[in-house]
Design an enzyme around this catalytic site. Structure first.
Site, mmCIF file in Angstrom:
data_model
loop_
_atom_site.group_PDB
_atom_site.id
_atom_site.type_symbol
_atom_site.label_atom_id
_atom_site.label_comp_id
_atom_site.label_asym_id
_atom_site.label_seq_id
_atom_site.Cartn_x
_atom_site.Cartn_y
_atom_site.Cartn_z
ATOM 1 N N ASP A 164 47.229 11.257 55.984
ATOM 2 C CA ASP A 164 46.590 10.184 56.731
ATOM 3 C C ASP A 164 45.639 10.807 57.742
ATOM 4 O O ASP A 164 45.945 11.847 58.327
ATOM 5 C CB ASP A 164 47.640 9.341 57.459
ATOM 6 C CG ASP A 164 47.133 7.949 57.792
ATOM 7 O OD1 ASP A 164 46.178 7.849 58.583
ATOM 8 O OD2 ASP A 164 47.682 6.967 57.269
ATOM 9 N N PRO B 268 42.120 2.136 52.937
ATOM 10 C CA PRO B 268 41.022 1.165 52.894
ATOM 11 C C PRO B 268 39.795 1.813 52.278
ATOM 12 O O PRO B 268 39.703 3.045 52.183
ATOM 13 C CB PRO B 268 40.791 0.843 54.375
ATOM 14 C CG PRO B 268 41.194 2.094 55.082
ATOM 15 C CD PRO B 268 42.355 2.660 54.297
ATOM 16 N N THR C 272 46.868 0.770 44.258
ATOM 17 C CA THR C 272 47.003 -0.667 44.542
ATOM 18 C C THR C 272 46.217 -1.040 45.793
ATOM 19 O O THR C 272 46.476 -2.080 46.398
ATOM 20 C CB THR C 272 48.486 -1.046 44.759
ATOM 21 O OG1 THR C 272 49.038 -0.219 45.798
ATOM 22 C CG2 THR C 272 49.286 -0.867 43.488
ATOM 23 N N ARG D 262 42.153 -0.091 46.891
ATOM 24 C CA ARG D 262 40.780 -0.484 46.606
ATOM 25 C C ARG D 262 40.294 0.284 45.385
ATOM 26 O O ARG D 262 40.477 1.489 45.272
ATOM 27 C CB ARG D 262 39.862 -0.214 47.802
ATOM 28 C CG ARG D 262 40.029 -1.205 48.953
ATOM 29 C CD ARG D 262 39.551 -2.597 48.543
ATOM 30 N NE ARG D 262 39.613 -3.568 49.631
ATOM 31 C CZ ARG D 262 40.620 -4.393 49.847
ATOM 32 N NH1 ARG D 262 41.680 -4.343 49.064
ATOM 33 N NH2 ARG D 262 40.579 -5.272 50.832
ATOM 34 N N ASP E 252 45.945 -1.492 39.922
ATOM 35 C CA ASP E 252 45.915 -2.931 40.192
ATOM 36 C C ASP E 252 44.557 -3.330 40.746
ATOM 37 O O ASP E 252 44.295 -4.501 40.999
ATOM 38 C CB ASP E 252 47.013 -3.310 41.198
ATOM 39 C CG ASP E 252 47.084 -4.814 41.418
ATOM 40 O OD1 ASP E 252 47.216 -5.553 40.422
ATOM 41 O OD2 ASP E 252 46.973 -5.256 42.586
ATOM 42 N N GLU F 226 35.693 -4.382 39.528
ATOM 43 C CA GLU F 226 36.549 -5.548 39.287
ATOM 44 C C GLU F 226 35.880 -6.878 39.598
ATOM 45 O O GLU F 226 36.268 -7.911 39.044
ATOM 46 C CB GLU F 226 37.850 -5.430 40.087
ATOM 47 C CG GLU F 226 37.720 -5.555 41.578
ATOM 48 C CD GLU F 226 39.077 -5.475 42.278
ATOM 49 O OE1 GLU F 226 39.449 -6.468 42.919
ATOM 50 O OE2 GLU F 226 39.755 -4.442 42.178
ATOM 51 N N HIS G 18 44.551 -7.165 40.118
ATOM 52 C CA HIS G 18 44.670 -7.338 41.565
ATOM 53 C C HIS G 18 45.775 -8.337 41.905
ATOM 54 O O HIS G 18 45.567 -9.303 42.658
ATOM 55 C CB HIS G 18 43.335 -7.807 42.150
ATOM 56 C CG HIS G 18 43.112 -7.343 43.561
ATOM 57 N ND1 HIS G 18 41.966 -6.726 43.982
ATOM 58 C CD2 HIS G 18 43.912 -7.391 44.662
ATOM 59 C CE1 HIS G 18 42.044 -6.420 45.270
ATOM 60 N NE2 HIS G 18 43.232 -6.825 45.702
#
Length: 379
Positions: free
Chosen positions: A213, A243, A269, A271, A295, A300, A338
């Site tokens: 992170d 993000p 899952t 972006r 996902d 998309e 999604h």
């Protein structure tokens, strides 16, 4: 020291803007302690990209709104004429031209029924006097659970088993999986969703947890923080919970995949644009990636939430996506449209927060807090 030598696109540095901690737009909003000049008691709202599954949540929360299944984009912005507010979803287009068109039609509020705002040009919204409010969190653990479900399905070949059974094939060859116990998972992004994944896998599956992170040492993270390269090299499973920013766009590219442990499972899952899908396909073909769960997908907005099953060949070819076709044909790939967020609890949470955001706007109350993306300047 943390290493930020990731992809060619991200090498210089990474200035990740966490939605709940680092938005310069929200800082402006708090500093100004912005309050609407006058209450908008008669404000009207148009909901774009409305789906039937929202009937029992959003439609009840905004009973006086106008609902449209149309996606928000330049060609549909005129639908907002006569409305003070629009409510948009994650794949709606609210770029510069669309913000201008909405503002020209009198829109002064954009309600996001999602946490991210990468589909909104906030600088232009501020310039045009348009306020943007979001839903900062909605049952984040539902997404954590979904990410783990994708890992299990891929690792234990559940989709292949189901497909075989439907064809009358009850043999076991090719269905051998591995125990997750004692394996290592790398969690990229340790917000609420990432921490939820870490908790489930450490406490429920006895996995070793590594985390990466930009802002490490988050309270409640049950793993060990490491450099990104180290996490990729040591993880049997890599799960993405970041993000989308200009710096994270294409984070998992051919360079990052080359650093991954051979035979790793990759799950996204968060972006779609975090993963270079073509590079991931190459990784699957070479065996570097054992299985891929998506996902979300970088293209998309042209595919997800649409039904192509009744279209003829000519109509389908107009929106043909070769990369998705390849992914869909691969036995070790699981793509879902999604749906990680899609629980009853999340839908009611999204609806309640969206309705509350609209109420604050209508009543002219002070706008500050995690739900504020930006406050429009007076024109």
């Amino acid at each position: 020291a943390m290493s930020f030598a990731w992809s060619a696109k991200s090498r210089a540095n990474w200035t990740l803007a966490r939605p709940h901690t680092r938005s310069r737009f929200k800082v402006k909003a708090r500093a100004a302690n912005a309050t609407a000049n006058a209450a908008n008691a008669d404000a009207k709202c148009l909901v774009f990209s409305f789906h039937n599954y929202e009937n029992n949540s959003l439609k009840k929360a905004l009973p006086d709104a106008t609902f449209s299944s149309a996606r928000c984009e330049l060609g549909t912005a005129s639908l907002a004429r006569g409305h003070n507010a629009v409510c948009v979803f994650v794949d709606d287009d609210v770029g510069v031209d669309v913000v201008d068109a909405l503002a020209d039609h009198g829109v002064r509020l954009i309600l996001l029924r999602c946490a991210g705002w990468d589909n909104v040009d906030c600088e232009r919204a501020v310039e045009r006097g348009v306020t943007v409010l979001r839903v900062p969190a909605y049952d984040p653990l539902s997404i954590s659970e979904y990410a783990v479900a994708m890992m299990l399905s891929l690792n234990r070949h559940l989709c292949a088993s189901r497909d075989r059974l439907r064809m009358g094939n009850f043999t076991l060859d090719g269905l051998v999986g591995s125990s997750l116990r004692g394996k290592t998972v790398g969690v990229l992004g340790t917000g609420k969703i990432g921490r939820g994944v870490a908790d489930i896998l450490k406490r429920g599956f006895q996995m070793n947890v590594l985390g990466f992170d930009k802002f490490p040492n988050k309270p409640g993270f049950c793993g060990e923080y490491m450099d990104l390269d180290e996490v990729l090299e040591m993880s049997d499973v890599v799960s993405l919970h970041l993000p989308l920013t200009p710096e994270t766009d294409g984070l998992i590219d051919k360079y990052a995949i080359a650093k991954m442990k051979r035979g790793a499972i990759l799950i996204n899952t968060s972006r779609g644009a975090l993963v270079d899908a073509r590079a991931a396909i190459d990784g699957l073909v070479s065996g570097k990636i054992a299985a891929l769960g998506l996902d979300v997908y970088e293209n998309e907005n042209k595919l997800f939430f649409k039904d192509f099953s009744s279209m003829n060949t000519e109509q389908r070819m107009l929106v043909w996506d070769e990369t998705m076709a390849i992914l869909g044909s691969m036995p070790n790939v699981l793509v879902t449209p999604h749906t990680a967020f899609l629980t009853h609890e999340a839908l009611h949470g999204i609806a309640a927060t969206t309705a509350e955001n609209f109420r604050l706007f209508k009543e002219g109350e002070t706008l500050e807090g995690d739900h504020v993306v930006c406050v429009g300047a007076a024109e």
